[in-house]
Design an enzyme around this catalytic site. Structure first.
Site, PDB file in Angstrom:
ATOM      1  N   ALA A  66     -39.374 -40.897   4.570  1.00 35.02           N
ATOM      2  CA  ALA A  66     -40.218 -42.072   4.363  1.00 35.02           C
ATOM      3  C   ALA A  66     -40.019 -42.981   5.569  1.00 35.02           C
ATOM      4  O   ALA A  66     -38.986 -42.919   6.244  1.00 35.02           O
ATOM      5  CB  ALA A  66     -39.796 -42.790   3.089  1.00 35.02           C
ATOM      6  N   GLY A 112     -37.913 -38.068   2.376  1.00 31.83           N
ATOM      7  CA  GLY A 112     -39.253 -37.811   1.851  1.00 31.83           C
ATOM      8  C   GLY A 112     -39.904 -36.573   2.456  1.00 31.83           C
ATOM      9  O   GLY A 112     -40.806 -35.990   1.846  1.00 31.83           O
ATOM     10  N   GLU A 115     -38.544 -33.825   0.438  1.00 30.66           N
ATOM     11  CA  GLU A 115     -39.159 -33.979  -0.891  1.00 30.66           C
ATOM     12  C   GLU A 115     -40.605 -33.478  -0.882  1.00 30.66           C
ATOM     13  O   GLU A 115     -41.066 -32.866  -1.847  1.00 30.66           O
ATOM     14  CB  GLU A 115     -39.074 -35.444  -1.336  1.00 30.66           C
ATOM     15  CG  GLU A 115     -37.633 -35.843  -1.643  1.00 30.66           C
ATOM     16  CD  GLU A 115     -37.460 -37.329  -1.902  1.00 30.66           C
ATOM     17  OE1 GLU A 115     -37.818 -38.120  -0.998  1.00 30.66           O
ATOM     18  OE2 GLU A 115     -36.990 -37.699  -2.979  1.00 30.66           O
ATOM     19  N   GLU A 135     -30.598 -40.253   2.174  1.00 24.47           N
ATOM     20  CA  GLU A 135     -30.880 -41.626   1.711  1.00 24.47           C
ATOM     21  C   GLU A 135     -29.625 -42.468   1.494  1.00 24.47           C
ATOM     22  O   GLU A 135     -29.645 -43.682   1.707  1.00 24.47           O
ATOM     23  CB  GLU A 135     -31.706 -41.584   0.422  1.00 24.47           C
ATOM     24  CG  GLU A 135     -33.178 -41.251   0.625  1.00 24.47           C
ATOM     25  CD  GLU A 135     -33.475 -39.759   0.667  1.00 24.47           C
ATOM     26  OE1 GLU A 135     -32.531 -38.943   0.776  1.00 24.47           O
ATOM     27  OE2 GLU A 135     -34.666 -39.408   0.588  1.00 24.47           O
TER      28      GLU A 135
END
Ligand code: COA
Length: 260
Positions: A66, A112, A115, A135
């Site tokens: 992200a 992300g 993911e 993270e």
């Protein structure tokens, strides 16, 4: 439709979605996620597309996570909303899609990015790929399904080790853990993804959709996957494709499925 952060390429019945923010290692900002939602739903609704390959622009990254720069202004409520919207608009949409989606992981797949790859039905990694959920180094946990999908793919022990150490793993390790289906050189990555997807595209499209739904049910809490399988099996008998598939077998010829 033209996008700012994605490239869309059509190759026969395969649609490529290429995350195209190379200078930021293809990090997923809000705008890119919104475009992904549109591109993926359009592709699932487009009769000329049989399956998708998602990859990252350039040689270095699939998606490096992200976009961290957008975290600065978030509080607890905004963080929760960001995660919930990502799940419902992108990651769950891919996983529950009616067409096969392959992640061609061509470099860093972090946070992300991993993911996103894990929401896809199949993952193929190039030998230079590095994967991880880092993270906790930021004071966070994965928020786009990583704690759940990594655990399902590699088991609780490995998932907790990867998430709590924040270590990146190599493509070969990812293969050993069952996180990726194949590892090939970067030169061969897209060809391998196309080879697999083209094989799937010879099969009955509605049966592929049923297979995705039934297999997903195996890891959906509160859903009886065996019941889903029975229902989907039955539904297949109501299609034109099963008539064609059985007739082709009896007549010793190749089937021509219509997805009806
Ligand atoms: N969000 C926002 N920007 C990112 C990013 C992310 N997740 N990952 C990389 N970038 C940006 C960098 O800030 C840099 O931008 P700049 O040139 O404007 O400074 C650019 O992409 C290149 O990254 P850089 O860090 O210089 O490359 P590197 O080869 O030295 O390191 C990584 C590569 C992947 C190890 C490193 O970029 C990194 O750790 N990224 C964050 C990974 C992460 O924690 N992801 C999970 C987020 S929840």
């Amino acid at each position: 439709m033209a996008f700012e952060n994605l490239l869309i390429e059509q190759k026969g019945r395969i649609q490529y979605i290429i995350i195209n923010r190379e200078s930021k290692l293809n990090a997923l900002n809000k705008a890119t996620l919104a475009e992904l939602h549109t591109a993926i739903t359009d592709a699932f609704n487009d009769a000329s597309t049989g399956g998708l390959i998602i990859t990252g622009a350039g040689q270095k990254a699939f998606v490096a996570g992200a976009d961290i720069s957008e975290f600065v202004a978030l509080d607890a409520d905004a963080g929760r909303d960001l995660a919930r919207e990502g799940h419902s608009k992108v990651f769950d949409v891919i996983e529950n899609g009616t067409k096969p989606v392959i992640a061609a992981v061509n470099g860093f797949a972090l946070g992300g990015g991993l993911e996103l790859a894990m929401a896809c039905h199949i993952r193929i990694a190039s030998t230079n790929a590095k994967m991880g959920l880092p993270e906790v180094t930021l004071g966070l946990i994965p928020g786009y399904g990583g704690t759940q999908r990594l655990t399902r793919l590699v088991g609780k022990g490995k998932a907790l080790e990867m998430i709590m150490t924040a270590d990146m793993i190599t493509a070969d390790d990812a293969y050993q853990f069952g996180l990726v289906n194949h590892v090939v050189s970067q030169d061969e990555l897209l060809a391998k993804a196309e080879e697999l997807l083209n094989k799937m595209l010879l099969r009955a499209p509605l049966a592929l959709a049923s297979a995705i739904k039934a297999v997903n049910a195996a890891s959906t809490p509160g859903v009886n996957g065996f019941e889903v399988e029975i229902e989907e099996f039955g539904k297949c008998f109501g299609t034109e494709d099963i008539k064609e598939g059985v007739a082709a077998f009896m007549e010793k010829r190749k089937p021509e499925f219509k997805g009806k």
